[in-house]
Write a protein that holds these residues in place. Structure first.
Motif, mmCIF file in Angstrom:
data_model
loop_
_atom_site.group_PDB
_atom_site.id
_atom_site.type_symbol
_atom_site.label_atom_id
_atom_site.label_comp_id
_atom_site.label_asym_id
_atom_site.label_seq_id
_atom_site.Cartn_x
_atom_site.Cartn_y
_atom_site.Cartn_z
ATOM 1 N N GLN A 170 -30.736 40.410 29.788
ATOM 2 C CA GLN A 170 -30.109 41.816 30.256
ATOM 3 C C GLN A 170 -30.359 42.964 29.763
ATOM 4 O O GLN A 170 -30.730 43.793 30.448
ATOM 5 C CB GLN A 170 -28.330 41.325 30.475
ATOM 6 N N LYS A 171 -30.512 43.020 28.284
ATOM 7 C CA LYS A 171 -30.650 44.284 27.757
ATOM 8 C C LYS A 171 -32.068 44.410 28.111
ATOM 9 O O LYS A 171 -32.445 45.613 28.174
ATOM 10 C CB LYS A 171 -30.370 44.183 26.288
ATOM 11 N N LEU A 172 -32.979 43.587 27.928
ATOM 12 C CA LEU A 172 -34.511 43.885 28.113
ATOM 13 C C LEU A 172 -34.816 44.395 29.603
ATOM 14 O O LEU A 172 -35.544 45.417 29.878
ATOM 15 C CB LEU A 172 -35.066 42.540 28.093
ATOM 16 N N LEU A 173 -34.149 43.958 30.556
ATOM 17 C CA LEU A 173 -34.412 44.128 32.180
ATOM 18 C C LEU A 173 -33.654 45.434 32.192
ATOM 19 O O LEU A 173 -34.091 46.217 32.964
ATOM 20 C CB LEU A 173 -33.611 43.120 33.006
ATOM 21 N N GLU A 174 -32.533 45.657 31.652
ATOM 22 C CA GLU A 174 -31.627 47.063 31.748
ATOM 23 C C GLU A 174 -32.492 48.189 31.269
ATOM 24 O O GLU A 174 -32.679 49.175 31.964
ATOM 25 C CB GLU A 174 -30.438 47.085 31.250
ATOM 26 N N LEU A 175 -33.487 47.849 30.216
ATOM 27 C CA LEU A 175 -34.244 48.793 29.586
ATOM 28 C C LEU A 175 -35.439 49.151 30.453
ATOM 29 O O LEU A 175 -35.703 50.294 30.674
ATOM 30 C CB LEU A 175 -34.768 48.357 28.268
ATOM 31 N N HIS A 176 -36.061 47.951 31.223
ATOM 32 C CA HIS A 176 -37.070 48.174 32.022
ATOM 33 C C HIS A 176 -36.964 48.920 33.195
ATOM 34 O O HIS A 176 -37.676 49.878 33.619
ATOM 35 C CB HIS A 176 -37.595 46.897 32.423
ATOM 36 N N LEU A 177 -35.818 48.988 33.719
ATOM 37 C CA LEU A 177 -35.331 49.685 34.824
ATOM 38 C C LEU A 177 -34.484 51.164 34.366
ATOM 39 O O LEU A 177 -34.068 51.786 35.305
ATOM 40 C CB LEU A 177 -34.175 48.927 35.773
ATOM 41 N N ALA A 178 -34.285 51.441 33.211
ATOM 42 C CA ALA A 178 -33.637 52.478 32.650
ATOM 43 C C ALA A 178 -34.494 53.888 33.338
ATOM 44 O O ALA A 178 -35.690 53.912 33.370
ATOM 45 C CB ALA A 178 -33.584 52.436 31.250
ATOM 46 N N SER A 179 -33.678 55.065 33.198
ATOM 47 C CA SER A 179 -34.519 56.190 33.368
ATOM 48 C C SER A 179 -35.618 56.667 32.332
ATOM 49 O O SER A 179 -35.457 55.884 31.217
ATOM 50 C CB SER A 179 -33.355 57.446 33.589
ATOM 51 N N SER A 180 -36.223 57.395 32.610
ATOM 52 C CA SER A 180 -37.255 58.051 31.434
ATOM 53 C C SER A 180 -36.766 58.516 30.523
ATOM 54 O O SER A 180 -37.118 58.280 29.122
ATOM 55 C CB SER A 180 -38.153 59.167 32.196
ATOM 56 N N PHE A 181 -35.419 59.294 30.523
ATOM 57 C CA PHE A 181 -34.778 59.908 29.420
ATOM 58 C C PHE A 181 -34.298 58.716 28.479
ATOM 59 O O PHE A 181 -34.308 59.026 27.243
ATOM 60 C CB PHE A 181 -33.495 60.768 30.016
ATOM 61 N N LYS A 182 -33.425 57.763 29.050
ATOM 62 C CA LYS A 182 -32.995 56.582 28.073
ATOM 63 C C LYS A 182 -34.223 55.885 27.606
ATOM 64 O O LYS A 182 -34.051 55.547 26.249
ATOM 65 C CB LYS A 182 -32.258 55.617 29.069
ATOM 66 N N LYS A 183 -35.247 55.681 28.156
ATOM 67 C CA LYS A 183 -36.458 55.192 27.596
ATOM 68 C C LYS A 183 -36.959 56.059 26.261
ATOM 69 O O LYS A 183 -37.112 55.363 25.306
ATOM 70 C CB LYS A 183 -37.469 55.225 28.661
ATOM 71 N N LEU B 209 -42.321 45.283 26.213
ATOM 72 C CA LEU B 209 -41.465 44.510 27.046
ATOM 73 C C LEU B 209 -41.956 43.229 27.410
ATOM 74 O O LEU B 209 -41.200 42.299 27.604
ATOM 75 C CB LEU B 209 -41.195 45.490 28.372
ATOM 76 N N ILE B 210 -43.443 43.106 27.586
ATOM 77 C CA ILE B 210 -43.829 41.656 27.874
ATOM 78 C C ILE B 210 -43.719 40.966 26.798
ATOM 79 O O ILE B 210 -43.362 39.612 26.958
ATOM 80 C CB ILE B 210 -45.209 41.810 28.281
ATOM 81 N N GLN B 211 -43.842 41.312 25.702
ATOM 82 C CA GLN B 211 -43.706 40.366 24.261
ATOM 83 C C GLN B 211 -42.555 39.867 24.242
ATOM 84 O O GLN B 211 -42.166 38.823 23.967
ATOM 85 C CB GLN B 211 -44.286 41.162 22.988
ATOM 86 N N GLU B 212 -41.325 40.838 24.383
ATOM 87 C CA GLU B 212 -39.991 40.663 24.392
ATOM 88 C C GLU B 212 -39.541 39.569 25.416
ATOM 89 O O GLU B 212 -38.835 38.483 25.049
ATOM 90 C CB GLU B 212 -39.231 41.722 24.221
ATOM 91 N N GLY B 213 -40.090 39.754 26.447
ATOM 92 C CA GLY B 213 -39.783 38.922 27.446
ATOM 93 C C GLY B 213 -40.478 37.391 27.393
ATOM 94 O O GLY B 213 -39.771 36.278 27.508
ATOM 95 N N GLN B 214 -41.638 37.383 26.659
ATOM 96 C CA GLN B 214 -42.228 36.044 26.234
ATOM 97 C C GLN B 214 -41.397 35.454 25.249
ATOM 98 O O GLN B 214 -41.309 34.150 25.336
ATOM 99 C CB GLN B 214 -43.748 36.551 25.751
#
Length: 331
Positions: free
Chosen positions: A87-100, A115-120
């Motif tokens: 959930q944390k990983l996917l929220e980061l992927h969909l986060a705004s540019s400012f939050k990233k 992100l891909i490595q964390e998902g892996q």
């Protein structure tokens, strides 16, 4: 290399990086070794054992009092950790540019490769624990010459603590496809990106949409994306706590709630239309990555459905506020 040794080495390596929960594979095997020795059983239980043709009867305290409770607790911990971190990983992927940018400033990964490595890592964790659970239950049934291990597996599947049934695994699958499609659309080429899944795809089989993925040679996940209420491809998909996926508005209708109040307002006694489980609406998960994938893959259908549902939501909102006004004024 035997799986037990492979699993222990994997978990040891992961625990050096972060404290991950896992299946006590070696410890559970030791518990089962006691069940091989029939001489440890009282004569009364041994007699029952012989009558039923099992190496270890239901009265065995080693199994009922230690093995299954221990395994269930470990499964709950593994699934809980996986869900939270996915959930944390996917929220980061969909986060705004400012939050990233804030995330990057704090030293946490936010670029595609990271992100891909964390998902892996999350997928590997889910897969190896799923295999460990399957193997230890198979060993249980072999030792006891029974099907209690499979019965336990069916029970935990109904309770949705089987890691391959997690809605966040479905989201990671959609996340993987979305990343690949985004790279194609932007024309970006990443040098040797790590592969999150093997053979993961969104397909139509006999007109029905599926999310299909081969996690390994022996583990495959197929997720039906047809809403069993409207009998169409899910729109604005949500996963109930029982694991079944529906359109958001269809789920609201099934739960007898207004779309303005949402599923959190559903009565605990309301049941899933498919499995008839209760208390499944309040903890429903919005599948945002899956929604993006469906919007990209079924553009004409998605746009038509969006217009229809917008009109329906406006109508429900109007009726809701009209009712609230009448209740307040007493007119």
């Amino acid at each position: 290399m035997k799986f037990c040794k492979k699993y222990e080495e994997y978990m040891q390596e992961q625990k050096e990086k972060k404290n991950l929960p896992g299946v006590g594979f070696k410890k559970l095997k030791k518990i089962l070794k006691k069940c091989r020795r029939r001489d440890h059983l009282p004569s009364r239980i041994a007699s029952i054992n012989q009558q039923h043709g099992n190496n270890c009867p239901r009265e065995c305290a080693v199994c009922d009092g230690t093995f299954f409770p221990e395994l269930q607790k470990e499964m709950e911990d593994v699934v809980g950790w996986f869900n939270e971190n996915a959930q944390k990983l996917l929220e980061l992927h969909l986060a705004s540019s400012f939050k990233k940018c804030l995330t990057w400033f704090k030293g946490k990964t936010s670029h595609h490769l990271g992100l891909i490595q964390e998902g892996q890592d999350l997928v590997n964790y889910a897969l190896i624990n799923a295999v460990a659970i399957r193997k230890i239950l198979k060993k249980y049934d072999k030792i006891h010459e029974s099907s209690q291990g499979q019965a336990f597996k069916t029970q935990v599947q109904k309770r949705r603590i089987e890691i391959l049934q997690s809605p966040w695994l479905c989201e990671l699958m959609a996340f993987h496809i979305n990343l690949k499609e985004s790279q194609k659309e932007s024309g970006a080429v990443l040098a040797s990106p790590p592969s999150l899944f093997g053979g993961c795809s969104f397909i139509f089989d006999d007109g029905k949409p599926f999310l299909s993925c081969e996690l390994s040679d022996s583990v495959k996940v197929d997720i039906d994306l047809t809403c069993s209420i409207c009998l169409d491809t899910v729109f604005d998909p949500i996963s109930l706590t029982c694991g079944h996926i529906y359109c958001y508005m269809c789920a609201c209708s099934a739960a007898s709630v207004n779309v303005v109040d949402g599923l959190k307002a559903a009565d605990p006694s309301e049941k899933c239309p498919l499995c008839r489980e209760v208390c499944v609406y309040k903890g429903a998960v919005h599948l945002d990555e899956l929604s993006i994938l469906l919007k990209r893959s079924c553009q004409e259908y998605w746009e038509e459905r969006r217009k229809t549902e917008r009109a329906e939501r406006l109508q429900q909102a109007k009726e809701y506020w009209d009712y609230q006004c009448r209740s307040f004024t007493g007119i």
